[in-house]
Design a protein around this motif. Structure first.
Motif, PDB file in Angstrom:
ATOM      1  N   LYS A 184       9.687 -13.905  33.255  1.00 33.33           N
ATOM      2  CA  LYS A 184       8.213 -13.684  32.376  1.00 33.33           C
ATOM      3  C   LYS A 184       7.589 -12.402  32.820  1.00 33.33           C
ATOM      4  CE  LYS A 184       4.834 -16.334  30.197  1.00 33.33           C
ATOM      5  NZ  LYS A 184       3.890 -17.599  29.968  1.00 33.33           N
ATOM      6  N   ILE A 185       7.691 -11.449  32.138  1.00 33.55           N
ATOM      7  CA  ILE A 185       6.969 -10.075  32.414  1.00 33.55           C
ATOM      8  C   ILE A 185       5.979  -9.722  31.287  1.00 33.55           C
ATOM      9  CG2 ILE A 185       7.493  -7.772  32.936  1.00 33.55           C
ATOM     10  CD1 ILE A 185      10.457  -8.785  33.787  1.00 33.55           C
ATOM     11  N   ASN A 237       6.010 -11.744  27.934  1.00 31.48           N
ATOM     12  CA  ASN A 237       7.285 -11.776  27.374  1.00 31.48           C
ATOM     13  C   ASN A 237       8.263 -12.615  28.190  1.00 31.48           C
ATOM     14  OD1 ASN A 237       6.167 -10.367  24.818  1.00 31.48           O
ATOM     15  ND2 ASN A 237       6.877  -8.339  25.941  1.00 31.48           N
ATOM     16  N   ILE A 238       8.885 -13.291  27.398  1.00 32.26           N
ATOM     17  CA  ILE A 238       9.992 -14.053  28.257  1.00 32.26           C
ATOM     18  C   ILE A 238      11.364 -13.161  27.941  1.00 32.26           C
ATOM     19  CG2 ILE A 238      11.388 -16.057  28.231  1.00 32.26           C
ATOM     20  CD1 ILE A 238       8.986 -17.393  27.645  1.00 32.26           C
ATOM     21  N   TYR A 239      12.173 -13.065  29.094  1.00 35.96           N
ATOM     22  CA  TYR A 239      13.519 -12.259  28.823  1.00 35.96           C
ATOM     23  C   TYR A 239      14.394 -13.116  29.605  1.00 35.96           C
ATOM     24  CZ  TYR A 239      10.657  -8.396  27.965  1.00 35.96           C
ATOM     25  OH  TYR A 239       9.569  -7.344  27.465  1.00 35.96           O
ATOM     26  N   TYR A 240      15.856 -13.293  28.925  1.00 32.92           N
ATOM     27  CA  TYR A 240      16.870 -13.858  29.187  1.00 32.92           C
ATOM     28  C   TYR A 240      17.891 -12.807  29.444  1.00 32.92           C
ATOM     29  CZ  TYR A 240      15.170 -18.513  27.954  1.00 32.92           C
ATOM     30  OH  TYR A 240      14.445 -19.600  27.783  1.00 32.92           O
ATOM     31  N   SER A 271      15.811  -4.940  38.740  1.00 39.55           N
ATOM     32  CA  SER A 271      15.298  -4.317  39.689  1.00 39.55           C
ATOM     33  C   SER A 271      13.961  -3.828  39.405  1.00 39.55           C
ATOM     34  CB  SER A 271      16.156  -2.883  39.787  1.00 39.55           C
ATOM     35  OG  SER A 271      16.046  -2.079  38.509  1.00 39.55           O
ATOM     36  N   ASP A 272      13.489  -3.047  40.180  1.00 40.74           N
ATOM     37  CA  ASP A 272      11.938  -2.604  40.053  1.00 40.74           C
ATOM     38  C   ASP A 272      11.863  -1.685  38.854  1.00 40.74           C
ATOM     39  OD1 ASP A 272      10.952  -4.264  41.867  1.00 40.74           O
ATOM     40  OD2 ASP A 272      10.939  -2.470  43.588  1.00 40.74           O
ATOM     41  N   GLU A 273      13.051  -0.830  38.774  1.00 42.44           N
ATOM     42  CA  GLU A 273      12.819   0.167  37.828  1.00 42.44           C
ATOM     43  C   GLU A 273      12.977  -0.846  36.360  1.00 42.44           C
ATOM     44  OE1 GLU A 273      15.923   3.688  35.747  1.00 42.44           O
ATOM     45  OE2 GLU A 273      16.259   2.912  37.722  1.00 42.44           O
ATOM     46  N   VAL A 274      13.743  -1.757  36.054  1.00 46.79           N
ATOM     47  CA  VAL A 274      14.003  -2.613  35.197  1.00 46.79           C
ATOM     48  C   VAL A 274      12.796  -3.297  34.509  1.00 46.79           C
ATOM     49  CG1 VAL A 274      15.184  -4.553  34.138  1.00 46.79           C
ATOM     50  CG2 VAL A 274      16.437  -2.727  35.006  1.00 46.79           C
ATOM     51  N   LYS A 317       6.212  -2.593  30.040  1.00 45.27           N
ATOM     52  CA  LYS A 317       5.617  -1.913  28.966  1.00 45.27           C
ATOM     53  C   LYS A 317       5.953  -1.892  27.676  1.00 45.27           C
ATOM     54  CE  LYS A 317       5.918   2.129  31.864  1.00 45.27           C
ATOM     55  NZ  LYS A 317       6.445   3.246  32.511  1.00 45.27           N
ATOM     56  N   MET A 318       6.875  -3.224  27.271  1.00 49.59           N
ATOM     57  CA  MET A 318       7.153  -3.837  25.911  1.00 49.59           C
ATOM     58  C   MET A 318       6.079  -4.423  25.384  1.00 49.59           C
ATOM     59  SD  MET A 318      10.438  -3.240  25.530  1.00 49.59           S
ATOM     60  CE  MET A 318      10.894  -4.378  24.465  1.00 49.59           C
TER      61      MET A 318
END
Length: 203
Positions: free
Chosen positions: A158-159, A162-165, A174-177, A183-184
């Protein structure tokens, strides 16, 4: 299958449901109901020997409601519950994947649209033999979509609300991802993200 075994499986997968509150009891009951609904829609057979009744907040197993509210079910803390029947396990995994991130209210509201709840008398048993074609098709479609998914390799983050699977074998969070996902724009539904040729792809 015993319904309390299924309930313990959902609690082991969702320890946030073990607080003992009414909302958590409601949500647990809805996860069980959707498992029962999907299993019946696909197989034409009962998943458990238990019944669901029409309550104001949707279908409820009276047994599970009482065990959760008045006995020790709400304090269940085992991290692993084995379901030996792999066919049954697949139904539970799919329902958990599709529905576990929704609130008790959202799940209740969805069940209020089901004719088998709407047509039943208050506090009386729900007749799964009367599943409407619309709900039956939805449950069959969800099963067909996710039946081949390896849920052991799936992860969730959860970022920024938003929830991402994602598949852990495909994507390194990663930190980059994470920076990109932070920012989404806000999403109303969970998003599946994967790495295809070095690019993040969303669905």
């Amino acid at each position: 299958m015993r319904i309390d075994t299924l309930a313990k499986w959902f609690l082991s997968k969702n320890p946030q449901l073990c607080g003992g509150y009414i909302d958590e009891n409601t949500k647990l009951n809805k996860l069980l109901y959707f498992s029962y609904l999907m299993h019946y829609a696909v197989t034409g057979r009962n998943l458990t020997d238990d019944k669901f009744e029409k309550w104001d907040n949707g279908p409820v197993s009276r047994e599970i409601y009482k065990e959760y509210r008045y006995n020790n079910l709400s304090r269940f803390s085992d991290t692993k519950v084995d379901i030996e029947d792999k066919y049954v396990l697949k139904f539970l995994e799919i329902v958990n994947f599709v529905y576990s991130n929704r609130t008790a209210r959202e799940l209740s509201e969805e069940t209020h649209e089901h004719s088998i709840w709407f047509d039943a008398e208050k506090n009386k048993d729900i007749d799964f033999r009367m599943i409407a074609e619309k709900e039956k098709c939805l449950m069959k479609s969800l099963y067909a979509t996710y039946a081949d998914m390896d849920f052991d390799s799936m992860a969730m983050e959860k970022i920024s609300g938003n929830i991402y699977y994602y598949d852990k074998s495909n994507l390194d969070m990663s930190d980059e991802v994470v920076s990109i996902l932070e920012k989404m724009e806000p999403q109303s539904d969970p998003v599946f993200v994967e790495n295809i040729d070095g690019e993040l792809v969303f669905s």
